[in-house]
Design an enzyme around this catalytic site. Structure first.
Site, PDB file in Angstrom:
ATOM      1  N   THR A 211       0.869  -1.181   0.000  1.00 44.80           N
ATOM      2  CA  THR A 211       0.000   0.000   0.000  1.00 44.80           C
ATOM      3  C   THR A 211       0.900   1.223   0.000  1.00 44.80           C
ATOM      4  OG1 THR A 211      -1.794  -1.066   1.177  1.00 44.80           O
ATOM      5  CG2 THR A 211      -1.597   1.307   1.494  1.00 44.80           C
ATOM      6  N   ARG A 239     -14.929  -5.852  -0.579  1.00 42.51           N
ATOM      7  CA  ARG A 239     -14.394  -5.530   0.747  1.00 42.51           C
ATOM      8  C   ARG A 239     -13.699  -4.167   0.654  1.00 42.51           C
ATOM      9  NH1 ARG A 239      -8.870  -4.276   2.516  1.00 42.51           N
ATOM     10  NH2 ARG A 239      -8.648  -4.852   4.690  1.00 42.51           N
ATOM     11  N   GLY A 241     -11.179  -1.564   2.692  1.00 45.66           N
ATOM     12  CA  GLY A 241     -10.244  -1.516   3.819  1.00 45.66           C
ATOM     13  C   GLY A 241     -10.201  -0.141   4.459  1.00 45.66           C
ATOM     14  N   ASP A 242      -9.134   0.094   5.187  1.00 45.15           N
ATOM     15  CA  ASP A 242      -8.998   1.380   5.891  1.00 45.15           C
ATOM     16  C   ASP A 242      -8.516   2.501   4.976  1.00 45.15           C
ATOM     17  OD1 ASP A 242      -6.526  -0.119   5.738  1.00 45.15           O
ATOM     18  OD2 ASP A 242      -5.625   1.487   6.919  1.00 45.15           O
ATOM     19  N   THR A 262      -0.780   1.952   6.875  1.00 46.91           N
ATOM     20  CA  THR A 262      -0.678   0.714   6.090  1.00 46.91           C
ATOM     21  C   THR A 262      -0.683  -0.459   7.053  1.00 46.91           C
ATOM     22  OG1 THR A 262       0.751  -0.659   4.718  1.00 46.91           O
ATOM     23  CG2 THR A 262       1.861   1.047   5.994  1.00 46.91           C
ATOM     24  N   GLY A 263      -1.404  -1.494   6.694  1.00 46.29           N
ATOM     25  CA  GLY A 263      -1.463  -2.657   7.569  1.00 46.29           C
ATOM     26  C   GLY A 263      -2.802  -3.353   7.451  1.00 46.29           C
ATOM     27  N   GLY A 265      -6.201  -3.653   7.529  1.00 45.12           N
ATOM     28  CA  GLY A 265      -7.193  -2.584   7.511  1.00 45.12           C
ATOM     29  C   GLY A 265      -8.315  -2.689   8.521  1.00 45.12           C
TER      30      GLY A 265
HETATM   31  N1  ASP Z   1      -4.401  -1.264   4.779  1.00 43.41           N
HETATM   32  C1  ASP Z   1      -4.623  -1.973   3.540  1.00 43.41           C
HETATM   33  C2  ASP Z   1      -5.978  -2.630   3.608  1.00 43.41           C
HETATM   34  O1  ASP Z   1      -6.318  -3.218   4.602  1.00 43.41           O
HETATM   35  C3  ASP Z   1      -3.589  -2.994   3.240  1.00 43.41           C
HETATM   36  C4  ASP Z   1      -2.146  -2.623   3.504  1.00 43.41           C
HETATM   37  O2  ASP Z   1      -1.856  -1.513   3.916  1.00 43.41           O
HETATM   38  O3  ASP Z   1      -1.268  -3.464   3.293  1.00 43.41           O
HETATM   39  O4  ASP Z   1      -6.683  -2.597   2.631  1.00 43.41           O
END
Ligand code: ASP
Length: 347
Positions: A211, A239, A241-242, A262-263, A265
């Site tokens: 991301t 879906r 995400g965040d 990032t992570g 979500g």
């Molecule tokens: N945060 C992103 C999501 O959950 C994914 C990521 O940052 O790796 O869609």
């Protein structure tokens, strides 16, 4: 006399207890922290940070070519963004310029290079926020917009809404003359292989990273933030995400800071990570470093929320904590610059 002394003792004990509880509440756990604080003493003219995703980046798991390609791409993004900030351009323009470059690079899970859903489609999310006006825009679940970050900003600037999703977002992007591509543009073989591995092995899904995001403070002291992603490998179709959620994946407020996440979500949404960092600065008067570390290394870590953030505050301090093995990241100010991938890197 005895009972008076006793009362006093109890009162003092009570006060000590209250002070102890308060100090526990306000002091974040900054142990086991990896962060970058730039320019704590000298005031910087501008400051910008980027990320290309937090995940399982270790020296063992990243081959030499990828390591090199990622650093080249991060530097390209920093160059483009810095050229804008150096000339007195707006933080928002720098954020979009940096993210566009990363979206166009298949090394990252955003734009070309976006991961696949369970059904082998690519659905992209992005958001943008301007800290000087508190305006924001986002798109979710789009499949034919080449650079979702541009569409997110256009939603902010040219619509009365904050978020558009799916076909409505794509129709809006078309009206705005934002470049559309065939959905096959996003089909990258390597990502398809990751999906196959994820379907065979549940743990694979969190090994994906990439991301992208950018936060900036310009010479006028204005802050902006943006985030763009393909989401998580093997996600269900539709879906979200965040990354396109203001307050979770992206936040900017000139009074506090700008944040891009990032992570995993689902955790970032439930813990409103980006806004929480700003709120800790605003309400508890924590520094950027304390606030960001508290949320990433304490709150999120405790509940198993993997990931990281890049943040810049209103004075140009930069903080980049993450609780995963690594994070693609970079920063630039008028005083210094660096890019890094691994935890043990001095940068
Ligand atoms: N945060 C992103 C999501 O959950 C994914 C990521 O940052 O790796 O869609």
């Amino acid at each position: 006399m005895w009972s008076k002394a006793n009362n006093m003792k109890n009162l003092l004990l009570g006060l000590a207890l209250i002070l102890f509880v308060l100090s526990c509440e306000t002091k974040p756990d900054t142990s086991s922290t990896e962060t970058k604080i730039v320019a704590p003493k000298e005031k910087v003219g501008y400051a910008l940070a980027i990320h290309g995703g937090a995940g399982f980046q270790t020296r063992e798991s990243i081959d030499k070519e990828t390591d090199k390609a990622v650093r080249v791409a991060l530097n390209e993004a920093l160059d483009a963004a810095e050229a804008i900030l150096k000339n007195g351009g707006a933080a928002g323009d720098a954020v979009v310029a940096a993210i566009e470059i990363l979206e166009n690079n298949p090394e990252f899970n955003a734009g070309k290079g976006a991961v696949f859903t369970h059904d082998e489609t690519n659905e992209l999310d992005a958001s943008f926020m301007d800290g000087s006006t508190m305006d924001a825009g986002a798109v979710g679940g789009v499949s034919v917009i080449k650079n979702p970050i541009k569409a997110a900003r256009a939603v902010m600037e040219n619509s009365p809404h904050v978020m558009l999703v799916g076909r409505g977002a794509e129709a809006f992007a078309k009206e705005q003359n934002i470049e559309l591509v065939d959905a096959s543009y996003f089909r990258v073989e390597d990502r398809l292989k990751s999906l196959k591995r994820a379907k065979e092995n549940e743990n694979e899904k969190m090994s994906k990273h990439g991301t992208v995001g950018c936060v900036a403070m310009d010479k006028s002291g204005n802050l902006a933030a943006g985030t763009s992603t393909g989401g998580m490998t093997n996600k269900r179709w539709n879906r979200i995400g965040d990354s396109p959620i203001i307050g979770a994946g992206t936040y900017a407020n000139n009074n506090t800071c700008a944040v891009s996440s990032t992570g995993h979500g689902e955790f970032f949404i439930r813990y409103t990570v980006a806004h929480d960092i700003s709120a800790l600065m605003e309400y508890k008067e924590l520094s950027l470093e304390e606030a960001a570390n508290h949320v990433i290394q304490d709150k999120l870590k405790k509940v198993g929320g993997n990931g990281g953030v890049i943040c810049v505050d209103k004075d140009g301090n930069i903080s980049t904590p993450y609780n995963t093995p690594g994070m693609y990241r970079g920063y630039v100010t008028d005083k210094s610059r660096g890019v890094a991938i691994y935890k043990d890197e001095k940068w």
